[in-house]
Design a protein around this motif. Sequence first.
Motif, PDB file in Angstrom:
ATOM      1  N   GLU A  26     103.198  26.610  46.592  1.00 17.11           N
ATOM      2  CA  GLU A  26     104.515  26.015  46.865  1.00 17.11           C
ATOM      3  C   GLU A  26     105.371  26.022  45.606  1.00 17.11           C
ATOM      4  OE1 GLU A  26     104.102  22.054  48.427  1.00 17.11           O
ATOM      5  OE2 GLU A  26     102.981  22.732  50.170  1.00 17.11           O
ATOM      6  N   GLU A  27     104.764  25.635  44.486  1.00 16.60           N
ATOM      7  CA  GLU A  27     105.505  25.602  43.225  1.00 16.60           C
ATOM      8  C   GLU A  27     105.962  27.007  42.836  1.00 16.60           C
ATOM      9  OE1 GLU A  27     106.518  22.899  41.554  1.00 16.60           O
ATOM     10  OE2 GLU A  27     105.620  21.697  43.132  1.00 16.60           O
ATOM     11  N   ALA A  28     105.081  27.986  43.019  1.00 12.94           N
ATOM     12  CA  ALA A  28     105.441  29.373  42.696  1.00 12.94           C
ATOM     13  C   ALA A  28     106.581  29.853  43.587  1.00 12.94           C
ATOM     14  CB  ALA A  28     104.221  30.282  42.857  1.00 12.94           C
ATOM     15  N   GLU A  29     106.512  29.495  44.865  1.00 14.83           N
ATOM     16  CA  GLU A  29     107.576  29.881  45.797  1.00 14.83           C
ATOM     17  C   GLU A  29     108.890  29.214  45.413  1.00 14.83           C
ATOM     18  OE1 GLU A  29     108.646  29.759  50.570  1.00 14.83           O
ATOM     19  OE2 GLU A  29     106.678  29.129  49.895  1.00 14.83           O
ATOM     20  N   LYS A  30     108.827  27.922  45.063  1.00 18.82           N
ATOM     21  CA  LYS A  30     110.040  27.222  44.633  1.00 18.82           C
ATOM     22  C   LYS A  30     110.622  27.870  43.382  1.00 18.82           C
ATOM     23  CE  LYS A  30     108.966  22.638  46.491  1.00 18.82           C
ATOM     24  NZ  LYS A  30     108.573  21.273  46.154  1.00 18.82           N
ATOM     25  N   ALA A  31     109.746  28.210  42.448  1.00 20.40           N
ATOM     26  CA  ALA A  31     110.212  28.847  41.217  1.00 20.40           C
ATOM     27  C   ALA A  31     110.850  30.198  41.526  1.00 20.40           C
ATOM     28  CB  ALA A  31     109.051  29.014  40.238  1.00 20.40           C
ATOM     29  N   ALA A  32     110.220  30.959  42.422  1.00 21.16           N
ATOM     30  CA  ALA A  32     110.774  32.265  42.802  1.00 21.16           C
ATOM     31  C   ALA A  32     112.125  32.083  43.494  1.00 21.16           C
ATOM     32  CB  ALA A  32     109.800  33.011  43.712  1.00 21.16           C
ATOM     33  N   ASN A  33     112.199  31.089  44.390  1.00 22.98           N
ATOM     34  CA  ASN A  33     113.460  30.820  45.075  1.00 22.98           C
ATOM     35  C   ASN A  33     114.535  30.397  44.084  1.00 22.98           C
ATOM     36  OD1 ASN A  33     112.374  31.452  47.559  1.00 22.98           O
ATOM     37  ND2 ASN A  33     111.963  29.344  48.136  1.00 22.98           N
ATOM     38  N   SER A  34     114.158  29.559  43.119  1.00 20.30           N
ATOM     39  CA  SER A  34     115.110  29.114  42.104  1.00 20.30           C
ATOM     40  C   SER A  34     115.587  30.298  41.271  1.00 20.30           C
ATOM     41  CB  SER A  34     114.476  28.064  41.199  1.00 20.30           C
ATOM     42  OG  SER A  34     114.191  26.889  41.932  1.00 20.30           O
ATOM     43  N   THR A  35     114.662  31.157  40.889  1.00 20.89           N
ATOM     44  CA  THR A  35     115.012  32.330  40.096  1.00 20.89           C
ATOM     45  C   THR A  35     115.952  33.232  40.887  1.00 20.89           C
ATOM     46  OG1 THR A  35     112.873  32.224  38.966  1.00 20.89           O
ATOM     47  CG2 THR A  35     114.055  34.313  38.858  1.00 20.89           C
ATOM     48  N   LYS A  93     117.930  32.307  43.334  1.00 21.11           N
ATOM     49  CA  LYS A  93     119.218  31.602  43.470  1.00 21.11           C
ATOM     50  C   LYS A  93     120.022  31.715  42.188  1.00 21.11           C
ATOM     51  CE  LYS A  93     122.027  29.010  45.840  1.00 21.11           C
ATOM     52  NZ  LYS A  93     122.707  29.516  47.000  1.00 21.11           N
ATOM     53  N   ILE A  94     119.346  31.561  41.044  1.00 20.03           N
ATOM     54  CA  ILE A  94     120.028  31.693  39.754  1.00 20.03           C
ATOM     55  C   ILE A  94     120.610  33.098  39.615  1.00 20.03           C
ATOM     56  CG2 ILE A  94     119.626  31.831  37.255  1.00 20.03           C
ATOM     57  CD1 ILE A  94     117.677  29.449  37.621  1.00 20.03           C
ATOM     58  N   ALA A  95     119.825  34.105  39.955  1.00 22.95           N
ATOM     59  CA  ALA A  95     120.301  35.488  39.862  1.00 22.95           C
ATOM     60  C   ALA A  95     121.507  35.700  40.775  1.00 22.95           C
ATOM     61  CB  ALA A  95     119.180  36.456  40.232  1.00 22.95           C
ATOM     62  N   GLU A  96     121.445  35.134  41.983  1.00 21.30           N
ATOM     63  CA  GLU A  96     122.553  35.255  42.928  1.00 21.30           C
ATOM     64  C   GLU A  96     123.813  34.585  42.371  1.00 21.30           C
ATOM     65  OE1 GLU A  96     123.737  33.702  47.417  1.00 21.30           O
ATOM     66  OE2 GLU A  96     121.675  33.519  46.720  1.00 21.30           O
ATOM     67  N   LEU A  97     123.646  33.380  41.827  1.00 21.38           N
ATOM     68  CA  LEU A  97     124.798  32.669  41.264  1.00 21.38           C
ATOM     69  C   LEU A  97     125.364  33.399  40.045  1.00 21.38           C
ATOM     70  CD1 LEU A  97     123.525  28.993  41.593  1.00 21.38           C
ATOM     71  CD2 LEU A  97     125.326  30.092  42.940  1.00 21.38           C
ATOM     72  N   GLU A  98     124.489  33.960  39.223  1.00 23.21           N
ATOM     73  CA  GLU A  98     124.962  34.724  38.075  1.00 23.21           C
ATOM     74  C   GLU A  98     125.749  35.950  38.529  1.00 23.21           C
ATOM     75  OE1 GLU A  98     121.321  35.409  35.913  1.00 23.21           O
ATOM     76  OE2 GLU A  98     121.616  33.649  34.651  1.00 23.21           O
ATOM     77  N   ALA A  99     125.284  36.625  39.585  1.00 22.84           N
ATOM     78  CA  ALA A  99     125.993  37.796  40.110  1.00 22.84           C
ATOM     79  C   ALA A  99     127.358  37.383  40.652  1.00 22.84           C
ATOM     80  CB  ALA A  99     125.160  38.468  41.203  1.00 22.84           C
ATOM     81  N   LEU A 100     127.406  36.262  41.366  1.00 21.79           N
ATOM     82  CA  LEU A 100     128.688  35.778  41.875  1.00 21.79           C
ATOM     83  C   LEU A 100     129.637  35.423  40.731  1.00 21.79           C
ATOM     84  CD1 LEU A 100     127.481  33.511  44.828  1.00 21.79           C
ATOM     85  CD2 LEU A 100     128.753  35.653  45.013  1.00 21.79           C
TER      86      LEU A 100
END
Length: 116
Positions: A63-72, A74-81
Amino acid sequence: LEKELQEVKEKLKAGADKDRERESLAKELQEAKAQLQDGSEKAALSTARVAELEALLQAREAEEAEKAANSTAKIAELEALLRAKEEKEVEAANSTARVAPLEALLREKEKKEAEE
């Protein structure tokens, strides 16, 4: 006869002592087996609990790994935006910079035409 009777009594007594000793040993053996069985059951329960805890820990780590992957992600998506927004702002600034001199030229041309 008394001597024979005495010998038989002693043999009976010795046999009774041996029977009591055998019964005592059988009882001890039974208790030891019960303790061993109880220990085996406790060990099996402990092993099952350890396996359960390991599975829970692995699930939590997943779960923690999935959350970290999702956060990463999301961060990449926000940086692209953000980069896209910055690029649009630069384009808009460049367009404004190109339009302003053209507008000035157009006003000047209109002014000259109006004067003529």
